[in-house]
Enzyme design. Structure first.
Site, PDB file in Angstrom:
ATOM      1  N   GLU A  60       5.900   4.954   6.806  1.00  0.00           N
ATOM      2  CA  GLU A  60       6.337   4.211   7.996  1.00  0.00           C
ATOM      3  C   GLU A  60       5.946   2.761   7.744  1.00  0.00           C
ATOM      4  O   GLU A  60       4.797   2.369   7.962  1.00  0.00           O
ATOM      5  CB  GLU A  60       5.644   4.765   9.248  1.00  0.00           C
ATOM      6  CG  GLU A  60       6.044   6.186   9.607  1.00  0.00           C
ATOM      7  CD  GLU A  60       7.399   6.271  10.318  1.00  0.00           C
ATOM      8  OE1 GLU A  60       7.843   5.243  10.866  1.00  0.00           O
ATOM      9  OE2 GLU A  60       8.003   7.348  10.316  1.00  0.00           O
ATOM     10  N   CYS A 113       5.247  -3.173  14.714  1.00  0.00           N
ATOM     11  CA  CYS A 113       6.143  -3.007  13.559  1.00  0.00           C
ATOM     12  C   CYS A 113       7.606  -3.153  13.938  1.00  0.00           C
ATOM     13  O   CYS A 113       8.396  -3.635  13.139  1.00  0.00           O
ATOM     14  CB  CYS A 113       5.895  -1.665  12.901  1.00  0.00           C
ATOM     15  SG  CYS A 113       6.082  -0.286  14.027  1.00  0.00           S
ATOM     16  N   VAL A 124       0.845  -1.202   0.000  1.00  0.00           N
ATOM     17  CA  VAL A 124       0.000   0.000   0.000  1.00  0.00           C
ATOM     18  C   VAL A 124       0.881   1.253   0.000  1.00  0.00           C
ATOM     19  O   VAL A 124       0.527   2.262  -0.620  1.00  0.00           O
ATOM     20  CB  VAL A 124      -0.988  -0.019   1.193  1.00  0.00           C
ATOM     21  CG1 VAL A 124      -1.791   1.269   1.243  1.00  0.00           C
ATOM     22  CG2 VAL A 124      -1.922  -1.220   1.096  1.00  0.00           C
ATOM     23  N   GLY A 125       2.050   1.166   0.629  1.00  0.00           N
ATOM     24  CA  GLY A 125       2.984   2.293   0.593  1.00  0.00           C
ATOM     25  C   GLY A 125       3.284   2.724  -0.838  1.00  0.00           C
ATOM     26  O   GLY A 125       3.343   3.920  -1.147  1.00  0.00           O
TER      27      GLY A 125
HETATM   28  P1  NAD Z   1      -3.790  -1.811   7.356  1.00  0.00           P
HETATM   29  O1  NAD Z   1      -4.303  -2.998   6.630  1.00  0.00           O
HETATM   30  O2  NAD Z   1      -4.625  -1.182   8.414  1.00  0.00           O
HETATM   31  O3  NAD Z   1      -3.430  -0.718   6.258  1.00  0.00           O
HETATM   32  C1  NAD Z   1      -2.922   0.550   6.595  1.00  0.00           C
HETATM   33  C2  NAD Z   1      -3.803   1.610   5.976  1.00  0.00           C
HETATM   34  O4  NAD Z   1      -3.779   1.507   4.561  1.00  0.00           O
HETATM   35  C3  NAD Z   1      -5.278   1.531   6.392  1.00  0.00           C
HETATM   36  O5  NAD Z   1      -5.734   2.799   6.788  1.00  0.00           O
HETATM   37  C4  NAD Z   1      -5.946   1.045   5.148  1.00  0.00           C
HETATM   38  O6  NAD Z   1      -7.296   1.498   5.016  1.00  0.00           O
HETATM   39  C5  NAD Z   1      -5.093   1.595   4.040  1.00  0.00           C
HETATM   40  N1  NAD Z   1      -5.175   0.802   2.826  1.00  0.00           N
HETATM   41  C6  NAD Z   1      -5.233  -0.559   2.729  1.00  0.00           C
HETATM   42  N2  NAD Z   1      -5.294  -0.936   1.422  1.00  0.00           N
HETATM   43  C7  NAD Z   1      -5.268   0.202   0.703  1.00  0.00           C
HETATM   44  C8  NAD Z   1      -5.305   0.461  -0.717  1.00  0.00           C
HETATM   45  N3  NAD Z   1      -5.359  -0.501  -1.620  1.00  0.00           N
HETATM   46  N4  NAD Z   1      -5.266   1.749  -1.101  1.00  0.00           N
HETATM   47  C9  NAD Z   1      -5.213   2.751  -0.202  1.00  0.00           C
HETATM   48  N5  NAD Z   1      -5.170   2.546   1.145  1.00  0.00           N
HETATM   49  C10 NAD Z   1      -5.210   1.294   1.580  1.00  0.00           C
HETATM   50  O7  NAD Z   1      -2.417  -2.105   8.056  1.00  0.00           O
HETATM   51  P2  NAD Z   1      -1.254  -3.093   7.570  1.00  0.00           P
HETATM   52  O8  NAD Z   1      -0.635  -2.606   6.331  1.00  0.00           O
HETATM   53  O9  NAD Z   1      -1.702  -4.512   7.665  1.00  0.00           O
HETATM   54  O10 NAD Z   1      -0.257  -2.843   8.794  1.00  0.00           O
HETATM   55  C11 NAD Z   1       0.737  -3.727   9.077  1.00  0.00           C
HETATM   56  C12 NAD Z   1       2.043  -3.301   8.427  1.00  0.00           C
HETATM   57  O11 NAD Z   1       2.348  -1.979   8.841  1.00  0.00           O
HETATM   58  C13 NAD Z   1       3.221  -4.147   8.849  1.00  0.00           C
HETATM   59  O12 NAD Z   1       4.051  -4.319   7.750  1.00  0.00           O
HETATM   60  C14 NAD Z   1       3.890  -3.286   9.906  1.00  0.00           C
HETATM   61  O13 NAD Z   1       5.246  -3.556  10.090  1.00  0.00           O
HETATM   62  C15 NAD Z   1       3.659  -1.923   9.358  1.00  0.00           C
HETATM   63  N6  NAD Z   1       3.684  -0.965  10.437  1.00  0.00           N
HETATM   64  C16 NAD Z   1       4.667  -0.034  10.454  1.00  0.00           C
HETATM   65  C17 NAD Z   1       4.731   0.878  11.499  1.00  0.00           C
HETATM   66  C18 NAD Z   1       5.784   1.930  11.568  1.00  0.00           C
HETATM   67  O14 NAD Z   1       5.670   2.790  12.432  1.00  0.00           O
HETATM   68  N7  NAD Z   1       6.814   1.910  10.730  1.00  0.00           N
HETATM   69  C19 NAD Z   1       3.783   0.835  12.515  1.00  0.00           C
HETATM   70  C20 NAD Z   1       2.790  -0.126  12.452  1.00  0.00           C
HETATM   71  C21 NAD Z   1       2.736  -1.012  11.406  1.00  0.00           C
END
Ligand code: NAD
Length: 444
Positions: free
Chosen positions: A220, A254, A202-203
């Site tokens: 992040e 994370c 998603v990043g």
């Molecule tokens: P998540 O599924 O909640 O997604 C994060 C956000 O992205 C949500 O708000 C979601 O609605 C949005 N999103 C999801 N799919 C999307 C799309 N196709 N288009 C636009 N937006 C979209 O969370 P996640 O990604 O499962 O979180 C876990 C990951 O995050 C792990 O890799 C973890 O290491 C990382 N993480 C990093 C930190 C940090 O501070 N560096 C902190 C917490 C988690």
């Protein structure tokens, strides 16, 4: 379960409204920023129980964990910012000798100015902290903010959507709940900064959308954060600190230690010490107590349960899909090719990979993506120096995993695949501001 969305305002209109607020200059004065921070602090202190209830509903987060990570942590961050914000915003002058060739009396320096209207997209694992600490930074820097919490933590998302307008300036701060369609619509708007926390797939979507408007991003992200345990380290202490960092929030952190690298003898001693540490933390049956969390949903349960096939289960390994429960688990005899080593675990499974020595550990780390954090347990200064000099990671912590993120003056963020940019304390101000160059030359 996804969050019910009740749009009260079209996304484009909402962003336009916040931009119009910013354009009036309302968010710029120090007094407005401080007032928003004080109110945000009150949101936490007056709703401690409601926050813990929502986190329990979404993640079965144990109350002490909820208070510590999702109330006290943001409050500490806000207090630190309130105490230092004026100083952080003071223009930094250049030394006179940097102005050679310019008329006598010239001065130069840099000053932070707010970026405008920023978007914060948050994940589900620490859904309050990872929403509100960036929001606090954006407000402290004088911006208008849209927060998009994670739909995978629906009770917490709904709570923030209810509380934020009650405490913060409604003309400058908004919460938009929703999943992919709502986020996609938000990402189509022009923002002045996008701050995203979550996974790298998603990043990339966020960064592509931001490129359309030349909007800067902070990403992040996550990754596999390694722990090197030296043979000189006291395994009982190591096991206690490692277990606390790894099994809190059922490993869904994370910066949690992802895997351990150590020599074969230490591996055996450490596995035994970890079993004792886990029993000390959660009792003989973690599932029956209130002190241990759950996987966020069945998709993540299935993903992590499938990783248990790697190596040998030293202890733990029990699963219960209906309860999205995975026991704190340690795997030994794991190799770099096992499934558990091919993705970020993000669950309560700790593989121990045996290496002959520090050289092999460093080579193993450098063979993989740059992690969000790298941890070491060692009494040896040369080992510490080598780990620092010969590897790269977002943060580096010796002796106490995850503690670096509690020091607000340290930048928190990744490098390479673990992300770009950083925040916390003064680094949030740098992230959510433009550092404007200024030169004053006298007319006569
Ligand atoms: P998540 O599924 O909640 O997604 C994060 C956000 O992205 C949500 O708000 C979601 O609605 C949005 N999103 C999801 N799919 C999307 C799309 N196709 N288009 C636009 N937006 C979209 O969370 P996640 O990604 O499962 O979180 C876990 C990951 O995050 C792990 O890799 C973890 O290491 C990382 N993480 C990093 C930190 C940090 O501070 N560096 C902190 C917490 C988690």
């Amino acid at each position: 379960m996804t969050t019910a969305v009740t749009p009260t305002e079209d996304t484009a209109a909402l962003v336009a409204r916040l931009r119009a607020t910013f354009a009036t200059g309302r968010t710029r004065p120090l007094a407005w920023r401080m007032e928003q921070l004080v109110r945000l602090r009150a949101l936490f202190t007056e709703n401690r129980e409601a926050i813990a209830d929502a986190l329990h509903s979404d993640l079965r987060k144990p109350r002490p964990e909820a208070y510590a990570a999702e109330v006290d942590f943001p409050v500490r961050e806000i207090d630190h910012t309130l105490a230092h914000l004026e100083r952080w915003l003071t223009p930094t002058p250049l030394d006179r000798e940097a102005l050679v060739g310019l008329p006598e009396g010239s001065t130069a320096g840099t000053q932070y100015e707010p970026l405008g209207t920023v978007l914060v997209i948050a994940p589900w694992n620490y859904p309050v902290q990872l929403s509100m600490v960036p929001v606090a930074g954006a407000l402290a820097a004088g911006n208008a903010v849209v927060l998009k919490p994670s739909e995978l933590a629906p009770a917490t998302s709904a709570l923030m959507a209810r509380l934020v307008p009650r405490y913060l300036d409604r003309e400058a701060v908004a919460v938009v709940e929703g999943a992919v369609p709502e986020t996609t619509e938000l990402l189509a708007q022009r923002f002045d900064h996008i701050f995203y926390t979550g996974n790298g797939t998603v990043g990339r979507i966020v960064m592509r959308a931001a490129a359309e408007h030349l909007t800067p991003v902070t990403l992040e992200l996550g990754g596999k954060s390694p722990v090197f345990v030296d043979r000189d380290a006291d395994v009982t202490t190591v096991a206690k600190r490692l277990a606390d960092a790894k099994f809190r929030n059922a490993g869904q952190t994370c910066v949690a230690p992802d895997y351990v690298l150590t020599d074969p003898a230490t591996a055996r001693a450490l596995a035994a010490a970890l079993a004792e540490a886990v029993e000390g933390m959660f009792g003989a049956d973690p599932q029956s107590g209130e002190g241990y969390g759950r996987m966020v949903n069945q998709r993540h349960f299935d993903r992590v349960a499938a990783l248990l096939d790697s190596g040998t289960v030293a202890f733990g390994g029990q699963t219960d899909r209906d309860d999205v429960y995975i026991a704190p688990t340690v795997l030994t005899g794991v190799t770099g090719d096992d499934p558990v080593m091919r993705e970020e675990i993000f669950g309560p499974v700790l593989p121990i990979v045996e290496v002959a020595d520090l050289d092999e550990a460093i080579a193993f780390i450098n063979d993989r993506d740059k992690p969000l954090a790298l941890y070491g347990f060692t009494e040896n200064e040369t080992t510490r120096r080598r780990l620092a000099a010969e590897t790269s990671s977002g943060g580096l912590g010796f002796g106490l995993p995850m503690a670096h993120l509690r020091v607000p003056d340290l930048p928190f963020g990744g490098v390479g695949e673990s992300g770009m940019g950083s925040y916390h304390g003064p680094h949030s101000i740098a992230t959510f501001s433009h550092r404007r160059a200024r030169l004053d030359v006298p007319l006569a």
